[in-house]
Design an enzyme around this catalytic site. Structure first.
Site, PDB file in Angstrom:
ATOM      1  N   GLY A 133       1.345   3.185  -2.648  1.00 48.48           N
ATOM      2  CA  GLY A 133       1.172   3.591  -3.650  1.00 48.48           C
ATOM      3  C   GLY A 133       2.009   3.272  -4.912  1.00 48.48           C
ATOM      4  N   LYS A 134       2.126   2.170  -5.035  1.00 47.24           N
ATOM      5  CA  LYS A 134       2.896   1.391  -6.299  1.00 47.24           C
ATOM      6  C   LYS A 134       1.834   1.740  -7.755  1.00 47.24           C
ATOM      7  CE  LYS A 134       3.192  -2.540  -4.219  1.00 47.24           C
ATOM      8  NZ  LYS A 134       2.842  -2.356  -2.738  1.00 47.24           N
ATOM      9  N   GLN A 192       2.519  -6.153  -3.026  1.00 49.55           N
ATOM     10  CA  GLN A 192       3.036  -6.298  -1.734  1.00 49.55           C
ATOM     11  C   GLN A 192       4.285  -5.820  -1.372  1.00 49.55           C
ATOM     12  OE1 GLN A 192       1.723  -9.657  -3.212  1.00 49.55           O
ATOM     13  NE2 GLN A 192      -0.148  -8.835  -2.568  1.00 49.55           N
ATOM     14  N   ASN A 206      -4.675 -10.528  -3.661  1.00 49.50           N
ATOM     15  CA  ASN A 206      -4.446  -9.671  -2.366  1.00 49.50           C
ATOM     16  C   ASN A 206      -3.855  -8.281  -2.396  1.00 49.50           C
ATOM     17  OD1 ASN A 206      -2.087 -10.940  -3.525  1.00 49.50           O
ATOM     18  ND2 ASN A 206      -1.043 -11.417  -1.511  1.00 49.50           N
ATOM     19  N   ALA A 207      -3.264  -8.098  -3.577  1.00 49.44           N
ATOM     20  CA  ALA A 207      -3.115  -6.700  -4.046  1.00 49.44           C
ATOM     21  C   ALA A 207      -4.240  -5.868  -4.158  1.00 49.44           C
ATOM     22  CB  ALA A 207      -2.090  -6.750  -5.297  1.00 49.44           C
ATOM     23  N   GLY A 208      -4.131  -4.537  -3.765  1.00 54.27           N
ATOM     24  CA  GLY A 208      -5.231  -3.654  -4.170  1.00 54.27           C
ATOM     25  C   GLY A 208      -4.635  -2.281  -4.656  1.00 54.27           C
ATOM     26  N   HIS A 209      -4.391  -1.945  -5.868  1.00 59.33           N
ATOM     27  CA  HIS A 209      -3.765  -0.850  -6.334  1.00 59.33           C
ATOM     28  C   HIS A 209      -4.790   0.162  -6.709  1.00 59.33           C
ATOM     29  CE1 HIS A 209      -0.135  -3.789  -7.216  1.00 59.33           C
ATOM     30  NE2 HIS A 209      -0.295  -3.342  -5.829  1.00 59.33           N
ATOM     31  N   ARG A 258      -6.096   0.560   8.614  1.00 57.42           N
ATOM     32  CA  ARG A 258      -4.721   0.002   8.506  1.00 57.42           C
ATOM     33  C   ARG A 258      -3.881   0.623   9.880  1.00 57.42           C
ATOM     34  NH1 ARG A 258      -4.142   2.199   2.439  1.00 57.42           N
ATOM     35  NH2 ARG A 258      -5.004   0.362   1.627  1.00 57.42           N
ATOM     36  N   ASP A 295       0.849  -1.138   0.112  1.00 51.91           N
ATOM     37  CA  ASP A 295       0.158  -0.064  -0.069  1.00 51.91           C
ATOM     38  C   ASP A 295       0.765   1.314   0.001  1.00 51.91           C
ATOM     39  OD1 ASP A 295      -2.245  -1.466   0.085  1.00 51.91           O
ATOM     40  OD2 ASP A 295      -2.027  -1.971   2.371  1.00 51.91           O
ATOM     41  N   LYS A 312       2.773   9.868  -0.506  1.00 49.88           N
ATOM     42  CA  LYS A 312       1.815  10.611   0.337  1.00 49.88           C
ATOM     43  C   LYS A 312       2.273  11.478   1.490  1.00 49.88           C
ATOM     44  CE  LYS A 312      -1.995   7.851   1.181  1.00 49.88           C
ATOM     45  NZ  LYS A 312      -2.793   6.910   1.779  1.00 49.88           N
ATOM     46  N   THR A 323      -9.480  -5.052   1.618  1.00 45.27           N
ATOM     47  CA  THR A 323     -10.116  -5.463   2.774  1.00 45.27           C
ATOM     48  C   THR A 323     -10.867  -4.798   3.597  1.00 45.27           C
ATOM     49  OG1 THR A 323      -8.190  -5.360   4.234  1.00 45.27           O
ATOM     50  CG2 THR A 323      -8.363  -7.626   3.284  1.00 45.27           C
ATOM     51  N   LYS A 335      -0.307   4.011  -8.316  1.00 43.96           N
ATOM     52  CA  LYS A 335       0.047   5.170  -8.992  1.00 43.96           C
ATOM     53  C   LYS A 335       1.210   5.557  -9.444  1.00 43.96           C
ATOM     54  CE  LYS A 335       0.154  10.025  -7.552  1.00 43.96           C
ATOM     55  NZ  LYS A 335      -0.504  10.997  -6.608  1.00 43.96           N
TER      56      LYS A 335
HETATM   57  P1  IMO Z   1      -0.570  -4.365  -2.196  1.00 49.33           P
HETATM   58  O1  IMO Z   1      -0.168  -4.700  -3.524  1.00 49.33           O
HETATM   59  C1  IMO Z   1      -1.017  -4.487   2.226  1.00 49.33           C
HETATM   60  C2  IMO Z   1      -0.979  -8.717   4.107  1.00 49.33           C
HETATM   61  C3  IMO Z   1      -2.175  -9.204   4.394  1.00 49.33           C
HETATM   62  C4  IMO Z   1      -1.735 -10.339   5.678  1.00 49.33           C
HETATM   63  C5  IMO Z   1      -0.393 -10.552   4.941  1.00 49.33           C
HETATM   64  C6  IMO Z   1      -0.422 -11.794   4.353  1.00 49.33           C
HETATM   65  O2  IMO Z   1      -1.596  -3.463  -2.168  1.00 49.33           O
HETATM   66  O3  IMO Z   1       0.684  -3.553  -1.867  1.00 49.33           O
HETATM   67  P2  IMO Z   1      -1.906 -12.712   2.140  1.00 49.33           P
HETATM   68  O4  IMO Z   1      -3.483 -12.806   1.732  1.00 49.33           O
HETATM   69  O5  IMO Z   1      -0.926 -12.176   1.053  1.00 49.33           O
HETATM   70  O6  IMO Z   1      -1.435 -14.244   2.612  1.00 49.33           O
HETATM   71  O7  IMO Z   1      -1.744 -12.018   3.578  1.00 49.33           O
HETATM   72  O8  IMO Z   1      -0.002  -9.748   3.961  1.00 49.33           O
HETATM   73  N1  IMO Z   1      -1.100  -8.111   2.562  1.00 49.33           N
HETATM   74  C7  IMO Z   1      -0.912  -6.892   2.174  1.00 49.33           C
HETATM   75  N2  IMO Z   1      -0.934  -5.710   2.907  1.00 49.33           N
HETATM   76  N3  IMO Z   1      -0.933  -4.505   0.536  1.00 49.33           N
HETATM   77  C8  IMO Z   1      -0.873  -5.670   0.014  1.00 49.33           C
HETATM   78  O9  IMO Z   1      -0.948  -5.414  -1.346  1.00 49.33           O
HETATM   79  C9  IMO Z   1      -1.137  -6.780   0.729  1.00 49.33           C
HETATM   80  N4  IMO Z   1      -1.058  -8.128   0.173  1.00 49.33           N
HETATM   81  C10 IMO Z   1      -1.102  -8.961   1.509  1.00 49.33           C
HETATM   82  O10 IMO Z   1      -2.967  -8.096   5.083  1.00 49.33           O
HETATM   83  O11 IMO Z   1      -1.163  -9.460   6.802  1.00 49.33           O
HETATM   84 MG    MG Z   2      -2.933  -1.891  -1.811  1.00 47.07          MG
END
Ligand code: IMO
Ligand code: MG
Length: 406
Positions: A16-17, A202, A39-42, A286, A14, A312, A282, A19
């Site tokens: 800000g990759k 991540q 699991n990623a949210g961009h 945070r 998170d 940020k 999710t 952007k």
């Molecule tokens: P982006 O790409 C922030 C966290 C989860 C959890 C741990 C393991 O948006 O930066 P997982 O489902 O991967 O096995 O969870 O990693 N996590 C992240 N936290 N940004 C992410 O992706 C994440 N992807 C996984 O909250 O603690």
């Molecule tokens: Mg994210």
């Protein structure tokens, strides 16, 4: 000469990759994901409209060819939702998407399994999918093609999932034209001097090998994963850009992962509110902390960063004082080296340096010369501590809110 440039997270995700990738994609020919799943949210904000991507690389809004490498894991139902959502907003996805035949699938059974995951994950089936990959029971994207043809009974006996998920695979046969040999394609395009931009998901703090095990994700999110996750050899990568927030955040289900600089009181609440620090995937609030130079220095080493981008910065507007963690204290000793171990890290406490904040806001500023001197000093201090040149600072949500730092 073309380039192979990578953007990786240096904290806990998170940063800000998305952007940054959107920004850098302007002169890229391909934008490539190499690991992780939804699991990623961009988040990318274009003219006030928010777009959240989970699988599709952030180059999609620049009309670039987006590639999902073999190191990523794909939930085909969720991918379809994402594609439809984007197409409905007028973004062309299917004609700009290539998927590696060797990427593994997140199966519905994996998603079920991750709901009872002991180490809090995002519940998206990530750890079970990577487990199946390692124990050789996984299904891959190429099995969408395999199930179209008659398969030998011997193969079916060895791979019961092919029978079990046959209908699931057939349901997604619309993807067949998008499935390619990504390693061969990318290496050919590099030979043709095309520009390749690699998008990390991540971050190093969550890397399965170099992060805070066991409070990590299940893939190599740091630069080493690029080679195994795409098939691009290490010496072909030309630039590695790290991204760090001007503070840190961490998401986990129960707050059990380490966060040495965690802020619990008023400051934490302030930064969370100002920075809208709620999970893109999710929606969980945070956890928030001061900038951790020990962590980002570790990331600089692991990724061999050429540049660092600080995001940020505007969120720190209005704070009288800022703190930067320069070392940890562990059992009465000061340590400068980052322990890649969740249990040890939870016992560390931060050693801080305090710096003055700035008056007014850094929002809307377009040149580093117009930044308040305190903001420049804060960024420069991070640069000294991490020992990587800072080349850009972002100061707002929109894709145009950034400052080239010189
Ligand atoms: P982006 O790409 C922030 C966290 C989860 C959890 C741990 C393991 O948006 O930066 P997982 O489902 O991967 O096995 O969870 O990693 N996590 C992240 N936290 N940004 C992410 O992706 C994440 N992807 C996984 O909250 O603690
Ligand atoms: Mg994210």
């Amino acid at each position: 000469m073309g380039y192979v440039k990578a953007v990786v997270g240096t904290q806990y995700g998170d940063e800000g990759k998305g952007k940054i990738v959107d920004q850098l994609a302007k002169d890229a020919d391909y934008v490539v994901r190499f690991q992780g799943g939804n699991n990623a949210g961009h988040t990318i904000v274009i003219d006030g409209e928010e777009h959240i991507l989970h699988f599709i690389p952030a180059g999609i809004f620049q009309g670039k060819t987006c590639v999902i490498g073999n190191g990523a894991v794909l939930d085909l139902d969720k991918l379809k939702e994402e594609v439809i959502g984007l197409e409905q907003r007028g973004v062309s996805v299917l004609e700009n998407l290539l998927i590696s035949e060797n990427a593994h699938l997140i199966l519905p059974s994996h998603v079920e399994e991750s709901k009872t995951d002991k180490i809090g994950g995002t519940g998206r089936g990530i750890a079970p999918a990577y487990t199946s990959k390692s124990n050789k029971t996984g299904l891959r994207v190429r099995d969408i093609i395999n199930v179209q043809c008659p398969i030998d009974q011997v193969d079916l006996d060895a791979r019961p999932n092919l029978t079990l998920f046959r209908d699931y695979l057939l349901k997604h046969s619309y993807l067949m034209p998008n499935i390619v040999n990504v390693a061969k394609m990318l290496n050919f395009e590099i030979d043709m001097e095309k520009n390749i931009l690699i998008e990390g998901a991540q971050a190093t703090g969550l890397d399965i090998d170099h992060g805070e095990y066991p409070f990590v994700t299940s893939s190599n999110c740091s630069a080493g994963g690029i080679c195994t996750g795409t098939g691009i050899g290490p010496t072909r990568i030309t630039d590695i850009i790290g991204v760090a927030k001007a503070y840190v955040t961490r998401v986990d289900r129960d707050g059990s992962g380490p966060l040495v600089t965690q802020l619990d009181g008023w400051h934490g609440e302030f930064i969370r509110k100002q920075g809208n620090e709620y999970g893109a995937t999710t929606k969980r609030p945070r956890r928030v902390g001061w900038f951790d130079a020990v962590l980002t220095r570790h990331s600089a080493m692991i990724n061999d960063l050429d540049e660092l981008i600080i995001t940020k910065l505007d969120i720190l507007d209005g704070l009288d004082e800022l703190k930067i963690c320069t070392a940890y204290e562990l059992d009465g000793e000061i340590i400068y080296d980052y322990p890649s171990d969740g249990i040890v890290l939870r016992q560390c406490s931060p050693v801080y340096e305090t710096m003055p904040g700035w008056k007014g806001s850094v929002k809307g500023i377009r040149s580093s010369r117009d930044l308040p001197i305190e903001a420049v000093r804060y960024v420069k201090r991070i640069e000294d501590l991490v020992n990587v040149p800072i080349t850009m600072v972002t100061n707002g949500r929109d894709r145009k809110d950034y400052i080239i730092f010189d």
